[in-house]
Design a protein around this motif. Structure first.
Motif, PDB file in Angstrom:
ATOM      1  N   LEU A   1       0.809  -1.224   0.000  1.00 17.40           N
ATOM      2  CA  LEU A   1       0.000   0.000   0.000  1.00 17.40           C
ATOM      3  C   LEU A   1       0.841   1.272   0.000  1.00 17.40           C
ATOM      4  CD1 LEU A   1      -2.967  -0.720   2.434  1.00 17.40           C
ATOM      5  CD2 LEU A   1      -3.040  -0.510  -0.067  1.00 17.40           C
ATOM      6  N   HIS A   2       2.040   1.210   0.579  1.00 19.39           N
ATOM      7  CA  HIS A   2       2.831   2.442   0.725  1.00 19.39           C
ATOM      8  C   HIS A   2       3.282   3.016  -0.610  1.00 19.39           C
ATOM      9  CE1 HIS A   2       5.887  -0.686   0.392  1.00 19.39           C
ATOM     10  NE2 HIS A   2       6.758   0.246   0.075  1.00 19.39           N
ATOM     11  N   VAL A   3       3.243   2.210  -1.703  1.00 18.40           N
ATOM     12  CA  VAL A   3       3.599   2.742  -3.022  1.00 18.40           C
ATOM     13  C   VAL A   3       2.360   3.156  -3.814  1.00 18.40           C
ATOM     14  CG1 VAL A   3       5.815   1.572  -3.184  1.00 18.40           C
ATOM     15  CG2 VAL A   3       3.752   0.378  -3.956  1.00 18.40           C
ATOM     16  N   ASP A   4       1.197   3.142  -3.174  1.00 26.20           N
ATOM     17  CA  ASP A   4      -0.046   3.684  -3.713  1.00 26.20           C
ATOM     18  C   ASP A   4      -0.457   3.067  -5.052  1.00 26.20           C
ATOM     19  OD1 ASP A   4      -2.289   5.312  -3.567  1.00 26.20           O
ATOM     20  OD2 ASP A   4      -1.337   6.938  -4.686  1.00 26.20           O
ATOM     21  N   PRO A   5      -0.592   1.742  -5.117  1.00 25.34           N
ATOM     22  CA  PRO A   5      -1.052   1.124  -6.364  1.00 25.34           C
ATOM     23  C   PRO A   5      -2.506   1.475  -6.656  1.00 25.34           C
ATOM     24  CG  PRO A   5      -1.024  -0.496  -4.607  1.00 25.34           C
ATOM     25  CD  PRO A   5      -0.389   0.751  -4.050  1.00 25.34           C
ATOM     26  N   GLU A   6      -2.836   1.572  -7.925  1.00 22.41           N
ATOM     27  CA  GLU A   6      -4.211   1.878  -8.314  1.00 22.41           C
ATOM     28  C   GLU A   6      -5.120   0.659  -8.185  1.00 22.41           C
ATOM     29  OE1 GLU A   6      -4.634   4.145 -11.968  1.00 22.41           O
ATOM     30  OE2 GLU A   6      -2.547   4.811 -11.785  1.00 22.41           O
ATOM     31  N   VAL A   7      -4.549  -0.514  -8.274  1.00 25.46           N
ATOM     32  CA  VAL A   7      -5.293  -1.755  -8.131  1.00 25.46           C
ATOM     33  C   VAL A   7      -4.331  -2.804  -7.585  1.00 25.46           C
ATOM     34  CG1 VAL A   7      -4.832  -2.395 -10.540  1.00 25.46           C
ATOM     35  CG2 VAL A   7      -6.736  -3.461  -9.340  1.00 25.46           C
ATOM     36  N   ILE A   8      -4.856  -3.740  -6.808  1.00 23.90           N
ATOM     37  CA  ILE A   8      -4.039  -4.844  -6.300  1.00 23.90           C
ATOM     38  C   ILE A   8      -4.635  -6.147  -6.795  1.00 23.90           C
ATOM     39  CG2 ILE A   8      -3.297  -6.110  -4.234  1.00 23.90           C
ATOM     40  CD1 ILE A   8      -3.073  -3.487  -2.772  1.00 23.90           C
ATOM     41  N   ALA A   9      -3.781  -7.001  -7.351  1.00 27.91           N
ATOM     42  CA  ALA A   9      -4.214  -8.269  -7.915  1.00 27.91           C
ATOM     43  C   ALA A   9      -3.726  -9.431  -7.068  1.00 27.91           C
ATOM     44  CB  ALA A   9      -3.677  -8.417  -9.337  1.00 27.91           C
ATOM     45  N   TYR A  10      -4.636 -10.362  -6.791  1.00 24.92           N
ATOM     46  CA  TYR A  10      -4.244 -11.635  -6.211  1.00 24.92           C
ATOM     47  C   TYR A  10      -3.933 -12.568  -7.371  1.00 24.92           C
ATOM     48  CZ  TYR A  10      -4.510 -16.134  -3.838  1.00 24.92           C
ATOM     49  OH  TYR A  10      -4.229 -17.392  -3.359  1.00 24.92           O
ATOM     50  N   LEU A  11      -2.658 -12.782  -7.624  1.00 26.89           N
ATOM     51  CA  LEU A  11      -2.173 -13.474  -8.813  1.00 26.89           C
ATOM     52  C   LEU A  11      -2.080 -14.976  -8.535  1.00 26.89           C
ATOM     53  CD1 LEU A  11      -0.799 -12.623 -11.700  1.00 26.89           C
ATOM     54  CD2 LEU A  11       1.295 -13.313 -10.521  1.00 26.89           C
ATOM     55  N   CYS A  12      -3.216 -15.624  -8.469  1.00 29.77           N
ATOM     56  CA  CYS A  12      -3.238 -17.075  -8.250  1.00 29.77           C
ATOM     57  C   CYS A  12      -4.553 -17.612  -8.777  1.00 29.77           C
ATOM     58  CB  CYS A  12      -3.074 -17.404  -6.769  1.00 29.77           C
ATOM     59  SG  CYS A  12      -3.010 -19.187  -6.430  1.00 29.77           S
ATOM     60  N   THR A  13      -4.482 -18.513  -9.733  1.00 28.11           N
ATOM     61  CA  THR A  13      -5.712 -19.051 -10.297  1.00 28.11           C
ATOM     62  C   THR A  13      -6.392 -20.001  -9.317  1.00 28.11           C
ATOM     63  OG1 THR A  13      -4.416 -19.155 -12.363  1.00 28.11           O
ATOM     64  CG2 THR A  13      -6.698 -19.876 -12.459  1.00 28.11           C
ATOM     65  N   SER A  14      -5.675 -21.036  -8.883  1.00 29.02           N
ATOM     66  CA  SER A  14      -6.289 -22.054  -8.027  1.00 29.02           C
ATOM     67  C   SER A  14      -6.753 -21.466  -6.693  1.00 29.02           C
ATOM     68  CB  SER A  14      -5.332 -23.221  -7.793  1.00 29.02           C
ATOM     69  OG  SER A  14      -4.146 -22.792  -7.138  1.00 29.02           O
ATOM     70  N   GLY A  15      -5.951 -20.568  -6.129  1.00 32.47           N
ATOM     71  CA  GLY A  15      -6.331 -19.964  -4.860  1.00 32.47           C
ATOM     72  C   GLY A  15      -7.587 -19.134  -4.943  1.00 32.47           C
ATOM     73  N   SER A  16      -7.925 -18.679  -6.153  1.00 31.05           N
ATOM     74  CA  SER A  16      -9.128 -17.851  -6.300  1.00 31.05           C
ATOM     75  C   SER A  16     -10.312 -18.604  -6.899  1.00 31.05           C
ATOM     76  CB  SER A  16      -8.813 -16.594  -7.129  1.00 31.05           C
ATOM     77  OG  SER A  16      -8.175 -16.903  -8.362  1.00 31.05           O
ATOM     78  N   PHE A  17     -10.118 -19.853  -7.383  1.00 26.61           N
ATOM     79  CA  PHE A  17     -11.289 -20.629  -7.816  1.00 26.61           C
ATOM     80  C   PHE A  17     -11.648 -21.762  -6.857  1.00 26.61           C
ATOM     81  CE2 PHE A  17      -8.154 -23.140 -10.607  1.00 26.61           C
ATOM     82  CZ  PHE A  17      -8.268 -24.352  -9.925  1.00 26.61           C
ATOM     83  N   ILE A  18     -10.785 -22.036  -5.887  1.00 24.40           N
ATOM     84  CA  ILE A  18     -10.871 -23.257  -5.098  1.00 24.40           C
ATOM     85  C   ILE A  18     -12.203 -23.434  -4.373  1.00 24.40           C
ATOM     86  CG2 ILE A  18      -9.781 -22.223  -3.076  1.00 24.40           C
ATOM     87  CD1 ILE A  18      -9.284 -25.805  -4.341  1.00 24.40           C
ATOM     88  N   GLN A  19     -12.839 -22.347  -3.973  1.00 24.29           N
ATOM     89  CA  GLN A  19     -14.097 -22.456  -3.222  1.00 24.29           C
ATOM     90  C   GLN A  19     -15.270 -21.776  -3.915  1.00 24.29           C
ATOM     91  OE1 GLN A  19     -13.747 -21.816   1.078  1.00 24.29           O
ATOM     92  NE2 GLN A  19     -11.538 -22.105   0.906  1.00 24.29           N
TER      93      GLN A  19
END
Length: 256
Positions: A85-103
């Motif tokens: 957060l300290h570099v002030d990104p405009e968007v943050i991505a969770y870069l993991c396919t399985s971790g984001s479809f698993i449930q």
């Protein structure tokens, strides 16, 4: 700009833009501990975009359902979000396919909520980006290839079915680690084998599977979109920033 050098000579330097460097716009990346393809990510983004990575903690387990659940732990995502957060990104991505479809889809949405609750202005997940591409391209039937085992690959089929998209054909490599070491030849052969006349597109899962240089030639050969995990994640982030995606993927170029 001119000054005297160590020998007393007057030296003048002419810079192309004395007001530079180019103003940077940031994307925060939350990556699993084993990500080895940072360089591929940078190839998708324009010059003015910087990527700022944070990693989830190391977990001594093979790539599996258990690992997907561990690397999507809400506490880990919250901590990683705060790390960038300290570099002030405009968007943050969770870069993991399985971790984001698993449930399933509700869980994918909750991961984005967790990242935003930790302070992100906006959030993307890899599987969420896949859903966005399915809707944008009006896909209802796709083929998939994964580097996972059969059980984890089945979880992807379930996720797609929940989104109203049929898995026409599927192939998986059955790897428990070292996914970034898979050769382009192997990936290309598996993509070709996964194609089906009824498939409207092919999705290549896993952000640790190298694909960048395969997308364009395979799209030409197959005549349909070849959608990859890193490509879709960067596309979704850049779309929120109103910036073009660099590199291959002609079906996605003009969607946002």
């Amino acid at each position: 700009m001119a000054w005297l050098n160590a020998r007393g000579d007057l030296v003048e330097l002419v810079f192309p833009d004395i007001d530079g460097p180019v103003a940077q716009r940031g994307i925060g990346i939350i990556a699993p501990f084993d990500l080895a393809l940072e360089r591929e990510l940078w190839r998708w983004v324009p010059l003015e975009v910087s990527l700022h990575l944070a990693r989830t903690p190391y977990e001594p387990v093979p790539v599996s359902v258990a690992m997907a659940e561990l690397v999507s732990n809400p506490l880990h995502l919250t901590a990683a979000t705060r790390d960038v957060l300290h570099v002030d990104p405009e968007v943050i991505a969770y870069l993991c396919t399985s971790g984001s479809f698993i449930q399933g889809m509700a869980h994918e949405s909750s991961l984005r909520d967790i990242i935003c609750a930790a302070g992100a202005r906006d959030a993307v997940t890899t599987s969420g980006a896949l859903l966005e591409a399915i809707r944008a391209l009006d896909l209802t039937r796709i083929s998939v290839i994964t580097p996972y085992d059969e059980i984890l690959t089945g979880k992807l089929h379930d996720f797609l079915a929940e989104a109203g998209c049929e898995t026409v054909r599927s192939d998986h490599l059955g790897l428990g680690g070292g996914i970034w070491k898979v050769s382009y030849r192997t990936v290309a052969e598996r993509i070709m084998n996964a194609d089906d006349p009824d498939s409207q597109a092919i999705f290549v899962s896993c952000t640790n599977l190298p694909t960048y240089d395969l997308v364009e030639p395979l799209e030409r050969a197959l005549g349909k979109p070849v959608l990859t995990a890193n490509q879709l994640t960067m596309w979704a982030c850049l779309g929120r920033m109103k910036l073009p995606m660099m590199g291959p993927g002609r079906w996605l170029q003009d969607v946002f």
